[in-house]
Design a protein around this motif. Structure first.
Motif: not given
Length: 555
Positions: A338-340, A386-398, A420-423, A425-430
């Protein structure tokens, strides 16, 4: 028995060929300048995005290799657009169960080494592939063959091939070859059109051996890297492969069974950078190139170049490797989806005619479903999920590929930047991981990339060529185990009734998008460019262009 259509292909013989030859003579005359026939004296140079890998097509799985080998090695069947038509087989038929395929070969066909084509030559090729051993069974070398036939005569356990071969043998009777399978699969008859099953002269096969590859990491045998070792029946012969200059030269085969090629000399030069390809065309250093950058299409047209557009027949996707937490959580995958903003990718990066994909097959394929779950762009919903899943500070390799453009992915870095910009924007570190194309496919197949961009251009018009390529079994590439999908694909692939199979594909598309192994991003019509003084060939939605059709026009 169901008999195929027998109408002529673009290389047909008989009355149609006679008319075409006459037209070819007219075209040749029109290309003369001051008594000079450009088709005879001027090489046509094409800018390819990448190097070919092998001049033995069975050991390749990439489009740049097949672009070259299709001009040299003919297949039993061919394509006209997306329709399967005669190739070396003038007619063919199958039994109702789809387990026996009979090919009636054309008369008077010769290989480049002078050997005559007959059914025995066809059977020798199929038997050779079936009996590969050791490293030759690795998907690194015979990906397509094992995909089509399952396994080999004796599977090598170290190569990871577990499925039994469905190849039951080949019988030769003059110009009639009958290939038998132990069971039907939706890969057929499409597999008989594939460049990897190009028929090689048995006389040239006697000059080489297939015992140099023992492990999956061994390099291909030397003969696969040399020009002219293997003979085909195509309109061109391979005469030179200069690895240092990244250049492949082909010369017209005047005893070709169909319409002889218009241009005498054909050269493929590798130019990996899309800007460099455009500049080479503008400078006159090349006369055509593939995978035109969308932003370059209109400027090239305005400058007088030709930029024909292929029909849409591909999918670009973002894969989620589910052995990497938290991508094993469906809610996390849905949130990232949904973030992309896929529409922004289509509008800003893809050529006109591109569209957002809702599933893992393009809408031109039977089995595309309007009932699939969609994951529309909704950054607020993504943030909440992401907040409901407990992943507000998610960092992911792309991961994304460098030094390459693909028909489905004309600008990998630009597409990655939007994602990357879209992710973010919702708090994901790419964590960006650019990988050279030569290492990219091994990295994705081995599960080294948690999220990555990749895609597929269809080989033939059956949904299994898309869905089965990705989801027929558990792999580290995707990292998920869904027996419902695996079993459903196996059942659909084995269903010989096309109407029943189409509904099964549609149901599977719903199941796959509910499970969400990845996010389909887009389908796009890749463009190919030519100089103003070229009469182009018919472009193929499968990127299977026949270069013997093109010619130089009058200047």
């Amino acid at each position: 028995m169901r008999t195929s259509r027998t109408s002529p292909t673009r290389r047909a013989i008989g009355a149609a060929a006679s008319a075409a030859i006459a037209l070819g003579l007219i075209a040749a005359c029109s290309s003369e300048r001051g008594g000079e026939d450009l088709n005879e004296t001027k090489p046509f140079i094409f800018g390819s995005p990448g190097d070919p890998a092998s001049m033995d097509p069975v050991f390749a799985s990439d489009g740049e290799t097949f672009r070259v080998t299709r001009q040299v090695f003919d297949t039993l069947l061919d394509h006209d657009g997306t329709e399967i038509v005669p190739g070396l087989a003038e007619t063919w038929e199958q039994n109702p169960e789809g387990t026996e395929w009979t090919f009636n070969l054309r008369e008077g066909v010769t290989f480049h080494d002078g050997t005559e084509l007959n059914a025995e030559a066809v059977c020798q090729n199929f038997d050779r592939w079936h009996n590969f051993t050791g490293g030759y069974q690795s998907p690194n070398y015979t990906y397509y063959y094992s995909s089509f036939f399952g396994g080999f005569a004796e599977n090598d356990p170290e190569m990871g091939i577990e499925a039994e071969s469905i190849y039951a043998g080949c019988e030769a009777d003059g110009l009639t070859a009958t290939i038998s399978l132990t069971e039907y699969t939706a890969n057929f008859p499409g597999a008989f059109t594939m460049a990897t099953t190009g028929i090689v002269s048995p006389a040239s096969l006697e000059q080489i051996t297939d015992d140099e590859v023992v492990t999956a990491d061994d390099p291909l045998p030397q003969y696969t890297q040399e020009a002219g070792v293997l003979a085909g029946t195509g309109p061109y012969e391979l005469t030179e492969w200069d690895h240092g200059a990244q250049s492949v030269t082909l010369e017209r085969y005047d005893d070709f069974w169909g319409e002889t090629a218009n241009v005498k000399t054909l050269i493929f030069n590798t130019i990996s950078d899309e800007n460099a390809r455009r500049q080479a065309l503008e400078a006159g250093d090349i006369q055509g190139y593939d995978l035109v950058a969308p932003a370059d299409v209109q400027p090239l047209l305005d400058a007088g170049f030709q930029v024909p557009e292929r029909d849409v027949f591909n999918i670009l996707y973002m894969a989620y490797q589910q052995q990497t937490a938290p991508l094993d959580d469906h809610d996390v995958r849905a949130a990232l989806s949904h973030a992309i903003d896929r529409q922004r990718i289509v509008d800003s990066v893809l050529p006109p005619g591109g569209e957002v994909a809702s599933q893992f097959i393009p809408p031109t394929i039977d089995g595309w479903s309007e009932e699939v779950t969609t994951y529309d762009y909704d950054p607020e919903l993504a943030t909440q999920m992401l907040a409901d899943a407990g992943q507000e500070d998610l960092s992911i390799e792309v991961c994304y590929p460098t030094d390459v453009t693909r028909p489905y992915m004309p600008a990998p870095k630009d597409i990655f930047d939007i994602i990357a910009a879209d992710l973010e924007a919702v708090g994901v570190t790419v964590e960006a991981t650019p990988i050279s194309w030569v290492d990219y496919i091994p990295a994705t197949r081995s599960g080294d990339c948690p999220m990555y961009l990749l895609g597929w251009t269809g080989d033939f018009t059956d949904a299994y060529n898309f869905l089965g390529t990705w989801f027929s079994t558990e792999t580290t590439e995707w990292g998920f185990d869904e027996p419902e999908i695996f079993d459903g694909l196996a059942a659909a692939a084995a269903e010989p009734d096309p109407e029943v199979r189409t509904q099964m594909w549609a149901d599977l598309n719903v199941t796959i998008m509910d499970q969400l192994p990845g996010l389909p991003i887009s389908s796009s019509p890749p463009s190919i460019a030519f100089a103003a003084n070229v009469e182009p060939m018919e472009v193929s939605p499968l990127t299977q262009e026949d270069f013997s059709e093109l010619s130089f026009a009058s200047e």
